[in-house]
Design an enzyme around this catalytic site. Structure first.
Site, short mmCIF file in Angstrom:
data_model
loop_
_atom_site.label_atom_id
_atom_site.label_comp_id
_atom_site.label_asym_id
_atom_site.label_seq_id
_atom_site.Cartn_x
_atom_site.Cartn_y
_atom_site.Cartn_z
N ALA A 15 22.09 50.41 24.41
CA ALA A 15 21.59 51.69 24.93
C ALA A 15 21.67 51.73 26.46
CB ALA A 15 20.15 51.91 24.46
N VAL A 16 21.31 50.63 27.11
CA VAL A 16 21.33 50.60 28.58
C VAL A 16 22.73 50.25 29.09
CG1 VAL A 16 20.42 49.39 30.61
CG2 VAL A 16 18.88 50.06 28.75
N ARG A 41 29.96 40.07 17.42
CA ARG A 41 30.13 41.24 16.53
C ARG A 41 30.96 42.32 17.20
NH1 ARG A 41 24.70 39.85 16.14
NH2 ARG A 41 24.15 41.19 17.89
N SER A 42 30.85 42.45 18.52
CA SER A 42 31.53 43.54 19.23
C SER A 42 32.82 43.10 19.90
CB SER A 42 30.61 44.11 20.31
OG SER A 42 29.40 44.52 19.75
N ARG A 101 11.19 38.48 35.61
CA ARG A 101 10.46 39.38 36.51
C ARG A 101 9.34 38.70 37.29
NH1 ARG A 101 10.13 44.29 32.30
NH2 ARG A 101 12.32 44.92 32.40
N CYS A 132 10.70 49.83 32.76
CA CYS A 132 10.95 51.27 32.94
C CYS A 132 9.69 52.04 33.34
CB CYS A 132 11.55 51.84 31.66
SG CYS A 132 10.73 51.29 30.17
N SER A 162 14.34 55.31 23.06
CA SER A 162 15.54 54.66 23.61
C SER A 162 15.17 53.39 24.37
CB SER A 162 16.33 55.62 24.50
OG SER A 162 15.46 56.26 25.41
N ARG A 239 4.15 54.84 22.24
CA ARG A 239 5.51 55.25 21.87
C ARG A 239 5.42 56.61 21.19
NH1 ARG A 239 9.69 52.77 23.99
NH2 ARG A 239 9.07 50.73 23.24
N HIS A 246 10.64 59.02 29.64
CA HIS A 246 9.24 58.60 29.54
C HIS A 246 8.36 59.57 30.35
CE1 HIS A 246 10.50 54.98 27.68
NE2 HIS A 246 10.18 54.09 28.59
P1 A2P Z 1 26.15 43.90 20.15
O1 A2P Z 1 26.35 45.40 20.09
O2 A2P Z 1 27.43 43.14 20.07
O3 A2P Z 1 25.08 43.40 19.21
P2 A2P Z 1 20.31 47.63 22.41
O4 A2P Z 1 19.39 47.43 23.58
O5 A2P Z 1 20.82 49.02 22.30
O6 A2P Z 1 19.73 47.09 21.14
O7 A2P Z 1 21.61 46.73 22.73
C1 A2P Z 1 21.56 45.33 22.88
C2 A2P Z 1 22.82 44.83 23.59
O8 A2P Z 1 22.73 43.41 23.66
C3 A2P Z 1 24.10 45.13 22.82
O9 A2P Z 1 25.16 45.33 23.72
C4 A2P Z 1 24.31 43.86 22.04
O10 A2P Z 1 25.65 43.60 21.66
C5 A2P Z 1 23.88 42.83 23.06
N1 A2P Z 1 23.55 41.56 22.39
C6 A2P Z 1 22.63 41.35 21.42
N2 A2P Z 1 22.65 40.06 21.02
C7 A2P Z 1 23.62 39.45 21.75
C8 A2P Z 1 24.15 38.14 21.81
N3 A2P Z 1 23.69 37.15 21.01
N4 A2P Z 1 25.16 37.87 22.68
C9 A2P Z 1 25.63 38.84 23.48
N5 A2P Z 1 25.19 40.11 23.47
C10 A2P Z 1 24.19 40.41 22.62
#
Ligand code: A2P
Length: 342
Positions: A15-16, A41-42, A101, A132, A162, A239, A246
């Site tokens: 999201a960010v 995964r991505s 932080r 935030c 979000s 929330r 916010h």
């Molecule tokens: P991915 O989409 O591959 O899971 P959000 O804040 O919207 O939940 O997004 C979390 C972000 O952190 C996504 O880009 C997610 O990638 C990434 N992320 C979560 N777990 C991992 C990990 N183990 N290694 C790298 N990136 C991660």
């Protein structure tokens, strides 16, 4: 030294992270090579950046010596492991998670409030982006605090989903659609109770003192950013079923009287704030309209407290994903790049 930079966005699919890419492009940040990173995964998927299609890489395989700046927003555990590795490789990390932080030597920065602290990046190669809710609160409070020291802050937040990431945005959308169609909702996975058409007085973990960690973040971070542990903060965070933006109801007490008119003048003159307060129906900022996809921190409903001589009340709205996260991170990176790395 360089005046264009190789930049990694860690959590580029989140999201960010997605908004970081948009803002870097929008503000024409001097990027030479962009490296979007995420989980395995991505890896192999693509993102668009400045008209180019760029392949997302697996964070675990990435060599941070290729970049000078790393913008992290993939969760605290990822920052804990990878931010020090990146810093070790010579990359300056601007970290949007809460992990560093409160860490000794790591500056916690809102450029409009304590931008001079960016200089401390040299301590550990890491700069932390505040929570935030803290960011929008302190952008609004800074001009008042400079005029008449703030002694006490009572704050109640109304926070968009979000802030919990893309999965929470989907959970609210899905529950809303089901309920409007007369169907039962599925078992919630992000929040402990239904968020659609509801309000949850709970953000982040519960602490031993009965406050939640989100509430304590507002306490801890305010002291560090204002460099004044005497400013008392009494928060309640909730929330609400809002996608972006916010809202906060602020009740503050200052060392000397600040009239509503003077406060308005101070907000008007300050960097990053925008007053919207015509004292008529609709003459105030709201999350879904003004607080989404905008950059300013909006201040509305400015009035003098009926019960405390030096008390002021007002309503503060901002885009939690932009000024509350991605935009503030990039504003830090801009000052870092211009003043220290160029
Ligand atoms: P991915 O989409 O591959 O899971 P959000 O804040 O919207 O939940 O997004 C979390 C972000 O952190 C996504 O880009 C997610 O990638 C990434 N992320 C979560 N777990 C991992 C990990 N183990 N290694 C790298 N990136 C991660």
């Amino acid at each position: 030294m360089a005046n264009v930079f190789d930049v990694a966005v860690v959590g580029a699919t989140g999201a960010v992270g997605q908004v970081m890419l948009e803002i870097l492009e929008e503000r024409d940040f001097p990027v030479r090579n962009m490296y979007p990173l995420a989980s395995p995964r991505s890896a192999g998927k693509t993102v668009q950046f400045k008209g180019r299609t760029i392949t997302i890489e697996d964070l675990t395989e990435f060599d941070f010596s290729q970049v000078q700046i790393g913008l992290f927003s993939a969760g605290g555990d990822i920052s804990k492991d990878y931010a020090p590795k990146a810093a070790e490789a010579g990359c300056v990390v601007v970290d949007n998670t809460s992990y560093f932080r409160q860490a000794e030597g790591v500056p916690l920065v809102i450029p409009e409030v304590n931008g001079h602290r960016i200089a401390d990046y040299t301590n550990r190669g890491i700069i932390a982006n505040p929570n935030c809710s803290t960011i929008q609160m302190l952008v609004a409070l800074k001009p008042l605090h400079d005029f008449a020291t703030i002694e006490r802050i009572n704050v109640a937040t109304y926070q968009a989903v979000s802030g919990s990431g893309n999965a929470a945005v989907s959970e609210l959308a899905d529950q809303s659609a089901r309920l409007l169609n007369g169907q039962p909702i599925e078992e919630p996975t992000v929040y402990p109770k239904q968020i659609a058409f509801n309000v949850l007085p709970h953000i982040d973990d519960f602490m031993d003192n009965g406050y939640t960690k989100e509430e304590m973040k507002m306490v801890w971070e305010t002291g560090k950013i204002l460099e004044n542990e005497n400013v008392l903060v009494n928060p309640t965070t909730a929330r609400v079923p809002v996608f972006y933006g916010h809202s906060e109801a602020l009740h503050i007490e200052t060392s000397t009287k600040v009239t509503a008119a003077k406060a308005r003048e101070l907000f008007d003159a300050a960097a990053g704030t925008s007053v919207m307060d015509t004292r008529e129906p609709g003459g105030y900022a709201t999350a879904a309209i003004e607080g989404a996809t905008t950059d300013d921190v909006f201040v509305s409903r400015i009035r003098e407290d009926l019960t405390a001589d030096n008390g002021l009340d007002f309503w503060v709205v901002s885009d939690n994903v932009r000024k509350g996260a991605a935009l503030n991170t990039i504003q830090i990176a801009e000052r870092l790049a211009a003043d220290y790395l160029s």
